[in-house]
Motif scaffolding. Sequence first.
Motif, PDB file in Angstrom:
ATOM      1  N   ARG A   1      37.418  60.797  49.629  1.00  0.00           N
ATOM      2  CA  ARG A   1      36.416  59.814  50.041  1.00  0.00           C
ATOM      3  C   ARG A   1      36.437  58.662  49.035  1.00  0.00           C
ATOM      4  N   ILE A   2      37.296  57.702  49.299  1.00  0.00           N
ATOM      5  CA  ILE A   2      37.500  56.583  48.376  1.00  0.00           C
ATOM      6  C   ILE A   2      36.339  55.606  48.490  1.00  0.00           C
ATOM      7  N   ALA A   3      35.753  55.250  47.361  1.00  0.00           N
ATOM      8  CA  ALA A   3      34.640  54.310  47.327  1.00  0.00           C
ATOM      9  C   ALA A   3      35.067  52.902  46.912  1.00  0.00           C
ATOM     10  N   ALA A   4      36.146  52.788  46.144  1.00  0.00           N
ATOM     11  CA  ALA A   4      36.600  51.475  45.687  1.00  0.00           C
ATOM     12  C   ALA A   4      38.067  51.568  45.258  1.00  0.00           C
ATOM     13  N   ARG A   5      38.786  50.495  45.478  1.00  0.00           N
ATOM     14  CA  ARG A   5      40.166  50.361  45.010  1.00  0.00           C
ATOM     15  C   ARG A   5      40.341  48.973  44.422  1.00  0.00           C
ATOM     16  N   GLY A   6      41.318  48.828  43.542  1.00  0.00           N
ATOM     17  CA  GLY A   6      41.605  47.516  43.003  1.00  0.00           C
ATOM     18  C   GLY A   6      42.849  47.522  42.150  1.00  0.00           C
ATOM     19  N   VAL A   7      43.200  46.349  41.633  1.00  0.00           N
ATOM     20  CA  VAL A   7      44.362  46.167  40.771  1.00  0.00           C
ATOM     21  C   VAL A   7      43.949  45.312  39.587  1.00  0.00           C
ATOM     22  N   ALA A   8      44.342  45.726  38.404  1.00  0.00           N
ATOM     23  CA  ALA A   8      44.143  44.926  37.194  1.00  0.00           C
ATOM     24  C   ALA A   8      45.490  44.747  36.519  1.00  0.00           C
ATOM     25  N   LEU A   9      45.640  43.652  35.826  1.00  0.00           N
ATOM     26  CA  LEU A   9      46.913  43.365  35.170  1.00  0.00           C
ATOM     27  C   LEU A   9      46.818  43.721  33.695  1.00  0.00           C
ATOM     28  N   ALA A  10      47.657  44.680  33.267  1.00  0.00           N
ATOM     29  CA  ALA A  10      47.727  45.055  31.851  1.00  0.00           C
ATOM     30  C   ALA A  10      48.743  44.146  31.172  1.00  0.00           C
ATOM     31  N   THR A  11      48.276  43.341  30.212  1.00  0.00           N
ATOM     32  CA  THR A  11      49.130  42.346  29.578  1.00  0.00           C
ATOM     33  C   THR A  11      49.432  42.716  28.131  1.00  0.00           C
ATOM     34  N   PRO A  12      50.589  42.295  27.618  1.00  0.00           N
ATOM     35  CA  PRO A  12      50.900  42.577  26.209  1.00  0.00           C
ATOM     36  C   PRO A  12      49.932  41.903  25.250  1.00  0.00           C
ATOM     37  N   GLU A  13      49.304  40.786  25.674  1.00  0.00           N
ATOM     38  CA  GLU A  13      48.355  40.100  24.789  1.00  0.00           C
ATOM     39  C   GLU A  13      47.182  41.004  24.418  1.00  0.00           C
ATOM     40  N   LEU A  14      46.788  41.914  25.327  1.00  0.00           N
ATOM     41  CA  LEU A  14      45.696  42.844  25.064  1.00  0.00           C
ATOM     42  C   LEU A  14      46.215  44.270  24.965  1.00  0.00           C
ATOM     43  N   ALA A  15      47.425  44.425  24.416  1.00  0.00           N
ATOM     44  CA  ALA A  15      48.020  45.738  24.176  1.00  0.00           C
ATOM     45  C   ALA A  15      48.043  46.585  25.448  1.00  0.00           C
ATOM     46  N   HIS A  16      48.222  45.938  26.597  1.00  0.00           N
ATOM     47  CA  HIS A  16      48.300  46.611  27.896  1.00  0.00           C
ATOM     48  C   HIS A  16      47.056  47.457  28.184  1.00  0.00           C
ATOM     49  N   SER A  17      45.904  46.952  27.757  1.00  0.00           N
ATOM     50  CA  SER A  17      44.639  47.617  28.093  1.00  0.00           C
ATOM     51  C   SER A  17      44.111  47.069  29.404  1.00  0.00           C
ATOM     52  N   VAL A  18      43.311  47.880  30.073  1.00  0.00           N
ATOM     53  CA  VAL A  18      42.694  47.520  31.346  1.00  0.00           C
ATOM     54  C   VAL A  18      41.196  47.759  31.230  1.00  0.00           C
ATOM     55  N   HIS A  19      40.411  46.787  31.669  1.00  0.00           N
ATOM     56  CA  HIS A  19      38.956  46.915  31.737  1.00  0.00           C
ATOM     57  C   HIS A  19      38.539  46.534  33.155  1.00  0.00           C
ATOM     58  N   ALA A  20      38.679  47.459  34.079  1.00  0.00           N
ATOM     59  CA  ALA A  20      38.428  47.189  35.496  1.00  0.00           C
ATOM     60  C   ALA A  20      36.932  47.286  35.774  1.00  0.00           C
ATOM     61  N   GLU A  21      36.333  46.177  36.146  1.00  0.00           N
ATOM     62  CA  GLU A  21      34.904  46.148  36.421  1.00  0.00           C
ATOM     63  C   GLU A  21      34.687  46.393  37.915  1.00  0.00           C
ATOM     64  N   VAL A  22      34.254  47.604  38.229  1.00  0.00           N
ATOM     65  CA  VAL A  22      34.099  48.037  39.610  1.00  0.00           C
ATOM     66  C   VAL A  22      32.677  47.778  40.068  1.00  0.00           C
ATOM     67  N   ASP A  23      32.531  47.220  41.261  1.00  0.00           N
ATOM     68  CA  ASP A  23      31.212  46.951  41.832  1.00  0.00           C
ATOM     69  C   ASP A  23      31.161  47.558  43.233  1.00  0.00           C
ATOM     70  N   GLY A  24      29.985  47.514  43.863  1.00  0.00           N
ATOM     71  CA  GLY A  24      29.839  48.005  45.217  1.00  0.00           C
ATOM     72  C   GLY A  24      29.637  49.507  45.330  1.00  0.00           C
ATOM     73  N   LEU A  25      29.331  50.173  44.229  1.00  0.00           N
ATOM     74  CA  LEU A  25      29.093  51.617  44.259  1.00  0.00           C
ATOM     75  C   LEU A  25      27.618  51.894  44.541  1.00  0.00           C
ATOM     76  N   ARG A  26      27.317  53.157  44.817  1.00  0.00           N
ATOM     77  CA  ARG A  26      25.932  53.539  45.094  1.00  0.00           C
ATOM     78  C   ARG A  26      25.219  53.918  43.799  1.00  0.00           C
ATOM     79  N   PRO A  27      23.947  53.607  43.690  1.00  0.00           N
ATOM     80  CA  PRO A  27      23.217  53.900  42.449  1.00  0.00           C
ATOM     81  C   PRO A  27      23.009  55.396  42.234  1.00  0.00           C
ATOM     82  N   GLY A  28      22.975  55.773  40.975  1.00  0.00           N
ATOM     83  CA  GLY A  28      22.551  57.103  40.580  1.00  0.00           C
ATOM     84  C   GLY A  28      23.397  58.237  41.108  1.00  0.00           C
ATOM     85  N   ARG A  29      24.724  58.047  41.123  1.00  0.00           N
ATOM     86  CA  ARG A  29      25.547  59.148  41.601  1.00  0.00           C
ATOM     87  C   ARG A  29      26.840  59.250  40.797  1.00  0.00           C
ATOM     88  N   GLU A  30      27.463  60.410  40.929  1.00  0.00           N
ATOM     89  CA  GLU A  30      28.701  60.725  40.220  1.00  0.00           C
ATOM     90  C   GLU A  30      29.896  60.198  41.005  1.00  0.00           C
TER      91      GLU A  30
END
Length: 529
Positions: free
Chosen positions: A98-127
């Motif tokens: 039951r997929i709630a969200a999908r997305g793509v983020a670009l891991a760049t060498p400038e930030l040591a290939h880190s990803v900080h994906a800010e996910v929105d559109g989820l339901r409150p107060g749940r796992e």
Amino acid sequence: MKPSVPRTSRRAFFALSGVSGAAVALGTGAPAAADYPTGPVPADPFTLGVASGDPLPHGVVLWTRLAPQPLAEDGHGGMPRRPYPVRYEVAEDERFTRIAARGVALATPELAHSVHAEVDGLRPGREYFYRFRVGTEISPVGRTRTAPEPGGTPAALRFATASCQAWYHGFFTAYEHLAREDPDLVFFLGDYIYEYGITSANMRRQGVSLPGPAHAVETVTLEQYRLRYSLFKTDPHLQAVHAAAPWVVTTDDHEVQNNHADEWSETGIPPGDFLRRRAVAYRAFYENLPLRLTVRPDGPDMALYRRLRWGRLAQFDVLDTRQHRDRYPGDTVTGNDPERLDPQRSILGQAQEAWLYDGLRRSDAVWNVLAQQVVMAQIDRDTGPAEEFSFDQWDGFAANRDRLFAAWRRYGIANPVVLTGDVHRHIAAELKADWRDPASTTVGTELICTSVGSDSDGADTDRYGPLWLGNPHVKLYNARRGYLSCRMTPTQLTSEFKTVPYVLRPGAPITTTARFVTEAGRPGLNREV
């Protein structure tokens, strides 16, 4: 007051750090990332695990960093110097049916290939469950949780606090036990890494050695800070707690340098040079933790203080007592020292103080919690008739503490709670209206968690025990390693101080050393265990 120090412009510092605003934005999930050209993906890029953080009612930030060779000395984790699209999925179930969200983020060498994906559109107060994919490689699965609806009052919140994880001083056995508790939220209160060189003199993890001399030097450059985070984050128990619950993190001093105060270095580094060091230290901190774009550093500055709500049950104000504080002249000071009592001095800085008091004025939460770094309770360190205080803690900024307590009174904050780290000890203290009168009104409760690994095994007590317990508002002192586990409801806060008997070798059991209950409307500590 702070000395006037000419600062290099933020733009110059941003250029110095070698990262563009576009590279940062792409790491959060910009749409263009899906079509970005790339090359072959090295095998096993998820050696540093996954994490989530700063939950909101409809979203959370997801983190990972691609590092197939995490201890590569250039700080790039064995990744080629090109960007890689990283796909993420968020699901309502661990099998991802039951997929709630999908997305793509670009891991760049400038930030040591880190990803900080800010996910929105989820339901409150749940796992939720989440995972990443780059090429054909799939990450471990993490679990996270969104905050409740703003107007709702949840029945309970289970959270933990941790701090001070010197990897080389011992195994992170405390995290092994914390991961099994399945907390809703983890607050990390500072000293995620330590800047000191790791040598045979301070390596206390039994049976562990490090390859090469790169770890034996103090962290100063971006590459060295990156390598230090990679080393600490290879710990499987730290990874397990990150994957088990969302974290809310702040720094103390060792993420940059011991006992620093804004641009002031205790080792005499010129302010301009120290700010350059702080710029790369903060960049590495951002790269390696689940932080939102709003927190990302701008040169030597990082917007660490922020506010999170858990419905109307709790307001959490995350403070920064290091970046904006006035400098201090030494470790300790007498009680009537004029600089200690100077009303112009601040441990928070003028802007952060105003932000904090305004948030308290507007709060309608049952519990108002400060997640911060250094001890707030007054601690007289002279067991005789004289008075001596630490200048590094809130005792060195007495007027700032008085202003905070006045704001609690002014805005009718009935249930102030302060969460603290730093001192490598479990300490529970009542915050008093008059420190010299034990019978005076208790205005708040301070829960100080010990270290995860720093200072090795520790002991149930030590030579500092009589000093701390000589202050009658201190109700607990324990010098073992561990963490604080709390359960908060609309009527009470139960705090359990968890300890392990040893960390020099793995496998220690966990014990509840003390349990306190704080009743809503009645600040203070009622001991049950």
